[in-house]
Design a protein around this motif. Structure first.
Motif, mmCIF file in Angstrom:
data_model
loop_
_atom_site.group_PDB
_atom_site.id
_atom_site.type_symbol
_atom_site.label_atom_id
_atom_site.label_comp_id
_atom_site.label_asym_id
_atom_site.label_seq_id
_atom_site.Cartn_x
_atom_site.Cartn_y
_atom_site.Cartn_z
ATOM 1 N N ASN A 21 0.825 -1.211 0.000
ATOM 2 C CA ASN A 21 0.000 0.000 0.000
ATOM 3 C C ASN A 21 0.856 1.256 0.000
ATOM 4 O OD1 ASN A 21 -2.557 -1.109 -0.208
ATOM 5 N ND2 ASN A 21 -2.811 -1.304 2.005
ATOM 6 N N ALA A 22 2.036 1.183 0.609
ATOM 7 C CA ALA A 22 2.959 2.319 0.585
ATOM 8 C C ALA A 22 3.518 2.535 -0.827
ATOM 9 C CB ALA A 22 4.089 2.109 1.575
ATOM 10 N N CYS A 23 3.614 1.451 -1.590
ATOM 11 C CA CYS A 23 4.110 1.539 -2.973
ATOM 12 C C CYS A 23 3.035 2.089 -3.906
ATOM 13 C CB CYS A 23 4.546 0.169 -3.474
ATOM 14 S SG CYS A 23 5.968 -0.489 -2.608
ATOM 15 N N SER A 24 1.810 1.601 -3.733
ATOM 16 C CA SER A 24 0.694 1.989 -4.585
ATOM 17 C C SER A 24 -0.611 1.707 -3.844
ATOM 18 C CB SER A 24 0.735 1.197 -5.893
ATOM 19 O OG SER A 24 -0.394 1.474 -6.684
ATOM 20 N N LYS A 25 -1.548 2.609 -3.955
ATOM 21 C CA LYS A 25 -2.774 2.556 -3.163
ATOM 22 C C LYS A 25 -3.533 1.227 -3.245
ATOM 23 C CE LYS A 25 -6.860 5.305 -2.247
ATOM 24 N NZ LYS A 25 -7.629 6.474 -2.613
ATOM 25 N N GLU A 26 -3.673 0.654 -4.404
ATOM 26 C CA GLU A 26 -4.467 -0.566 -4.591
ATOM 27 C C GLU A 26 -3.641 -1.852 -4.553
ATOM 28 O OE1 GLU A 26 -7.821 -0.518 -4.797
ATOM 29 O OE2 GLU A 26 -7.644 1.632 -4.446
ATOM 30 N N LEU A 27 -2.344 -1.747 -4.458
ATOM 31 C CA LEU A 27 -1.484 -2.928 -4.567
ATOM 32 C C LEU A 27 -1.640 -3.884 -3.377
ATOM 33 C CD1 LEU A 27 0.368 -3.968 -6.725
ATOM 34 C CD2 LEU A 27 2.279 -2.839 -5.598
ATOM 35 N N GLY A 28 -1.887 -3.362 -2.198
ATOM 36 C CA GLY A 28 -2.102 -4.217 -1.030
ATOM 37 C C GLY A 28 -3.323 -5.105 -1.203
ATOM 38 N N SER A 29 -4.404 -4.537 -1.708
ATOM 39 C CA SER A 29 -5.631 -5.314 -1.971
ATOM 40 C C SER A 29 -5.387 -6.353 -3.053
ATOM 41 C CB SER A 29 -6.770 -4.396 -2.393
ATOM 42 O OG SER A 29 -7.147 -3.568 -1.327
ATOM 43 N N ALA A 30 -4.625 -5.981 -4.065
ATOM 44 C CA ALA A 30 -4.309 -6.923 -5.140
ATOM 45 C C ALA A 30 -3.499 -8.101 -4.592
ATOM 46 C CB ALA A 30 -3.535 -6.218 -6.256
ATOM 47 N N PHE A 31 -2.582 -7.815 -3.678
ATOM 48 C CA PHE A 31 -1.802 -8.885 -3.061
ATOM 49 C C PHE A 31 -2.712 -9.836 -2.294
ATOM 50 C CE2 PHE A 31 0.310 -10.882 0.467
ATOM 51 C CZ PHE A 31 1.386 -11.499 -0.162
#
Length: 97
Positions: A21-31
């Motif tokens: 999420n620190a890298c990109s807003k939606e990336l944590g959810s994608a993970f």
């Protein structure tokens, strides 16, 4: 197939999601979505995955550089023991049950 999780999995997932999420807003959810899909793949065919040591098996996530370690406990239960980065701390979590 029933899926159990080692108590440390929740902490590991939280840390990974926080990083992405620190890298990109939606990336944590994608993970998290990819993790859940991979666990479903494991549960569908648990003996398909490579044995690492003893009864520990591993499954590589497709989109992210993470490994899921798990054990087949009974014919209807798997236990996810570790989620870890592929290139960090090679022996991390292998002794978990």
């Amino acid at each position: 197939m029933r899926v159990e999780y080692h108590p440390a999995i929740e902490i590991e997932l939280r840390e990974i999601v926080k990083y992405y999420n620190a890298c990109s807003k939606e990336l944590g959810s994608a993970f998290l979505d990819e993790f859940e899909k991979q666990v479903l793949r494991i549960a569908a065919m648990p003996t398909r995955w490579m044995i690492v040591e003893g009864d520990i098996r591993r499954s590589l996530m497709r989109r992210f550089p993470y490994i899921i370690y798990f054990r087949v406990l009974e014919s209807d239960t798997i236990r996810v023991t570790v989620i870890k980065h592929q290139r960090r701390r090679p022996e991390y979590g292998r002794s978990r049950s």
